[in-house]
Every structure is written in C-alpha cells, then in structure tokens.
Design a protein around this motif. Structure first.
Motif, short mmCIF file in Angstrom:
data_model
loop_
_atom_site.label_atom_id
_atom_site.label_comp_id
_atom_site.label_asym_id
_atom_site.label_seq_id
_atom_site.Cartn_x
_atom_site.Cartn_y
_atom_site.Cartn_z
N ALA A 1 4.12 -0.87 11.10
CA ALA A 1 5.10 -1.39 12.04
C ALA A 1 4.43 -2.12 13.20
O ALA A 1 3.33 -1.77 13.63
N CYS A 17 1.11 -0.63 15.60
CA CYS A 17 1.09 0.83 15.55
C CYS A 17 -0.13 1.31 14.77
O CYS A 17 -0.37 0.87 13.66
N THR A 37 -0.75 4.72 14.42
CA THR A 37 -0.57 6.14 14.10
C THR A 37 -0.51 6.32 12.58
O THR A 37 -0.36 5.37 11.84
N LEU A 38 -0.62 7.58 12.16
CA LEU A 38 -0.93 7.92 10.78
C LEU A 38 -0.15 7.17 9.69
O LEU A 38 -0.76 6.58 8.81
N SER A 39 1.18 7.20 9.75
CA SER A 39 1.96 6.55 8.67
C SER A 39 1.58 5.09 8.54
O SER A 39 1.45 4.56 7.43
N CYS A 40 1.44 4.42 9.68
CA CYS A 40 1.11 2.99 9.65
C CYS A 40 -0.34 2.77 9.24
O CYS A 40 -0.64 1.84 8.49
N CYS A 86 2.77 5.66 17.69
CA CYS A 86 4.03 5.64 16.92
C CYS A 86 5.22 5.06 17.70
O CYS A 86 5.51 5.48 18.82
N ILE A 87 5.90 4.10 17.09
CA ILE A 87 7.06 3.49 17.74
C ILE A 87 8.36 3.89 17.04
O ILE A 87 9.37 3.21 17.14
N GLY A 88 8.31 4.99 16.32
CA GLY A 88 9.52 5.52 15.71
C GLY A 88 9.96 4.79 14.46
O GLY A 88 11.10 4.89 14.04
N MET A 89 9.04 4.04 13.85
CA MET A 89 9.38 3.31 12.62
C MET A 89 8.55 3.86 11.45
O MET A 89 8.20 3.11 10.54
N CYS A 90 8.25 5.14 11.51
CA CYS A 90 7.35 5.73 10.51
C CYS A 90 7.91 5.65 9.10
O CYS A 90 7.17 5.77 8.14
S1 FES Z 1 3.37 5.92 12.64
FE1 FES Z 1 3.71 3.82 12.98
S2 FES Z 1 5.75 3.79 13.60
FE2 FES Z 1 5.38 5.89 13.43
#
Ligand code: FES
Length: 169
Positions: free
Chosen positions: A139, A89, A91-94, A130-134
């Motif tokens: 993740a 992943c 996306t931002l959080s990851c 994002c795979i919903g594990m933010c």
């Molecule tokens: S940002 Fe990585 S799982 Fe949502």
C-alpha cells in the motif's frame, strides 16, 4: 450503526456531523480512514476517543483499528518539501507483498532515495508504518489517498499522473 450512548451522541453532535461530512466526501470504507482522520485533525486539531468510536462505526471497522492508525500518524501533521508526499508502507503485510520492489520503482522514477524530494520538488518520498490497508498490500499513501495492491508497473503511471497534473497547474 452508531454505538455511542444517546446522551454522548447529543453532546458531540457537532463532531459527529463533521465526521459524517468527511465520510460522505471520502466514502464509508476502510480506505477512507486516513483522509477522514486527516480532515478531522485539520478541522478540530485532535482526534479524541469519541471521534475514534464514531469513525470506526461509520467505516465499519473497530475502534482499535482506528486508534492504531491514529497512534502511528504523527506524520499526518508533517509538512512535505515536495508538492506531493508519497508514503510507502513498510509494515509486515506490505513488506511481504513486494513493497521493496514498489519502493525501488518509485526511487527510480523519481530519482530520489526514500526520505528525499525529487529535483523538481514534485514528490517527497518517505516510509510509513501500517496505514490500515493490510488487506490490500502493498500500500501507498499519496497525499491523503491510500492506494492498495500497488505494482511496480503502476508506479510509472502514478508518477506520470502526478507530473501531468503538475504540468497543467
Ligand atoms: S501493513 Fe501495510 S497497510 Fe498495513
């Protein structure tokens, strides 16, 4: 608790039973979202609004969460060149939680760059949104299994595990 109107639930009893079976198999938690959606797509070839509502109910998340993941997941149909596909992943959080270091470790362990397949055809490595594990970044998605809070040290174990499994099959 299912929030579908009774008539709608009756009309879609088969769909609901299929989702319940997938949730039983994968667990009624947020991390089961991807495998449940993948199973549903394989069985029914589409994920409609009713399905998203039921999946959300069963996993205790919002339909918007489910819809967001479904929208991203054209890759659910993707054919991997390798025996396994590992999605990282980005996306931002990851990204903020150290995804780059995890990706670098994967590339080093597998001897590929993201987008490629290891020379032994064991793993195709790719990015995903994002795979919903933010809530558990960074993740990975290993085939159908989502894995959160992955560290570079764990990457070594993950790859060794995939190699060991391949050696016995
Ligand atoms: S940002 Fe990585 S799982 Fe949502």
């Amino acid at each position: 608790m299912l929030t579908l109107p009774v008539e709608l639930a009756a009309e879609h009893a088969d769909l609901i039973a299929a989702i319940d079976a997938l949730v039983d198999a994968h667990g009624a938690t947020r991390s089961a979202l991807i495998p449940v959606l993948q199973g549903l797509r394989e069985q029914r070839h589409e994920i409609n609004d009713v399905a998203m509502q039921v999946v959300a109910d069963r996993l205790g998340i919002t339909p918007v969460d489910v819809q967001g993941v479904v929208t991203f997941y054209s890759f659910l149909k993707m054919e991997a060149a390798g025996k396994h596909i590992v999605h990282v992943c980005r996306t931002l959080s990851c990204e903020m939680a150290g995804m780059r270091r995890v990706a670098e470790q994967l590339q080093a362990e597998l001897g590929v760059t993201v987008g490629g397949t290891s020379a032994d055809n064991l793993v195709t490595l790719d990015w995903v949104n994002c795979i919903g594990m933010c809530d558990q970044p960074p993740a990975l998605l290993i085939d159908r299994k989502a894995l959160g809070r992955v560290t570079p040290a764990q990457v070594r174990e993950i790859v060794a595990g995939l190699r060991a499994e391949a050696a016995t099959t």
